[in-house]
Design a protein around this motif. Structure first.
Motif, short mmCIF file in Angstrom:
data_model
loop_
_atom_site.label_atom_id
_atom_site.label_comp_id
_atom_site.label_asym_id
_atom_site.label_seq_id
_atom_site.Cartn_x
_atom_site.Cartn_y
_atom_site.Cartn_z
N THR A 37 -31.46 -0.77 63.32
CA THR A 37 -30.58 -1.32 64.38
C THR A 37 -31.31 -1.90 65.58
O THR A 37 -30.66 -2.49 66.45
CB THR A 37 -29.61 -0.23 64.91
OG1 THR A 37 -30.37 0.80 65.54
CG2 THR A 37 -28.75 0.35 63.82
N ILE A 98 -27.57 2.56 67.14
CA ILE A 98 -26.54 3.40 66.49
C ILE A 98 -25.42 3.78 67.47
O ILE A 98 -24.29 3.95 67.07
CB ILE A 98 -27.13 4.66 65.78
CG1 ILE A 98 -27.81 5.61 66.76
CG2 ILE A 98 -28.09 4.26 64.67
CD1 ILE A 98 -28.31 6.90 66.06
N VAL A 106 -24.39 7.58 59.66
CA VAL A 106 -25.80 7.20 59.83
C VAL A 106 -26.63 7.94 58.78
O VAL A 106 -26.77 9.17 58.83
CB VAL A 106 -26.29 7.53 61.26
CG1 VAL A 106 -27.76 7.13 61.42
CG2 VAL A 106 -25.44 6.82 62.30
N TRP A 132 -29.03 9.13 70.37
CA TRP A 132 -28.05 9.77 69.47
C TRP A 132 -27.28 10.88 70.19
O TRP A 132 -26.69 11.75 69.58
CB TRP A 132 -28.69 10.27 68.18
CG TRP A 132 -29.91 11.15 68.33
CD1 TRP A 132 -29.93 12.48 68.57
CD2 TRP A 132 -31.28 10.74 68.21
NE1 TRP A 132 -31.22 12.94 68.62
CE2 TRP A 132 -32.07 11.89 68.40
CE3 TRP A 132 -31.91 9.52 67.97
CZ2 TRP A 132 -33.47 11.84 68.36
CZ3 TRP A 132 -33.29 9.48 67.93
CH2 TRP A 132 -34.05 10.63 68.11
#
Ligand SMILES: [Zn+2]
Length: 238
Positions: A37, A98, A106, A132
């Motif tokens: 990403t 993400i 994921v 995250w």
């Protein structure tokens, strides 16, 4: 399956060639899938979270038009249609996006999430837990799939998107192989090598990248071993 190749982070390290964060957007029958990403919008909104050493080492362009989110939209898609993201590893120039697709699953090799969530002192600077902090829907995968051209493989989504462990650059670092409509495979090799010339015949590499790759590897012997395997001719290339 339509496959788009995106650059989701231009990096301009001093004394070395410009590098990109190579991202694939796969249009699969059941939704959109991203492979890696690059940086996300939150990284661009607060570049200091990437850390001064990283910013100085790679001098990222931080162009808002390069985020996966912006490019998914520019291609005419609803970002909510991104159902799955497969990461080669969780280095901060691969996992930043993400957070822009919080509902996506994921997929990561189990050793990769273990390394990022419980890094050694030496590994700490390469991961950015803020990327995250939203609590992604992790799908961790362990080895045990079929053989993929002599490499161990791990089914990620289905038999057309598989994780191919290529450890060395990080613990759990993996390639992601995608089977195209014509039956041939495309291997996104993550950071298994930094320059395409390293797997061309005859193999070569810009000297500045050579040192950079060695420094960035948690297990350089494993990295070199996997690179040598990637340099071998594929089926039909001999
Ligand atoms: Zn990396």
């Amino acid at each position: 399956m339509r496959i788009s190749h995106l650059n989701c982070a231009t990096m301009r390290p001093p004394l070395a060639p410009r590098m990109v964060a190579h991202v694939l957007l796969l249009e699969r029958p059941d939704g959109l899938t991203l492979v890696d990403t690059g940086f996300g919008t939150a990284d661009l909104a607060d570049k200091h979270r990437l850390g001064r050493p990283f910013l100085a080492a790679v001098r990222p362009a931080l162009d808002p038009g390069e985020t996966a989110l912006a490019q998914v939209r520019a291609l005419g898609h609803d970002p909510a249609a991104v159902t799955d993201i497969v990461l080669t590893h969780l280095d901060l120039d691969h996992a930043g996006g993400i957070g822009d697709f919080p509902h996506a699953r994921v997929h990561v090799h189990a050793t990769g999430t273990e390394a990022a969530q419980h890094p050694s002192l030496a590994e700490k600077q390469r991961y950015l837990p803020a990327q995250w902090a939203h609590g992604p829907r992790w799908e961790t995968h362990v080895e045990g799939g079929d053989d993929w051209f002599g490499f161990a493989s791990v089914t990620a989504l289905a038999d057309d998107v598989v994780i191919v462990p290529l450890p060395g650059h990080t613990r759990g670092h993996s390639g992601v192989a995608v089977r195209k409509d014509d039956g041939r495979w495309l291997l996104h090799a993550g950071d298994a090598f930094f320059h395409g010339d390293q797997v061309r015949e005859p193999a070569s590499r810009p000297p500045a990248l050579s040192a950079f790759q060695r420094v960035m590897a948690v297990d350089n012997k494993a990295r070199v071993r996997n690179l040598e395997r990637l340099q071998e001719p594929g089926p039909g290339e001999r």
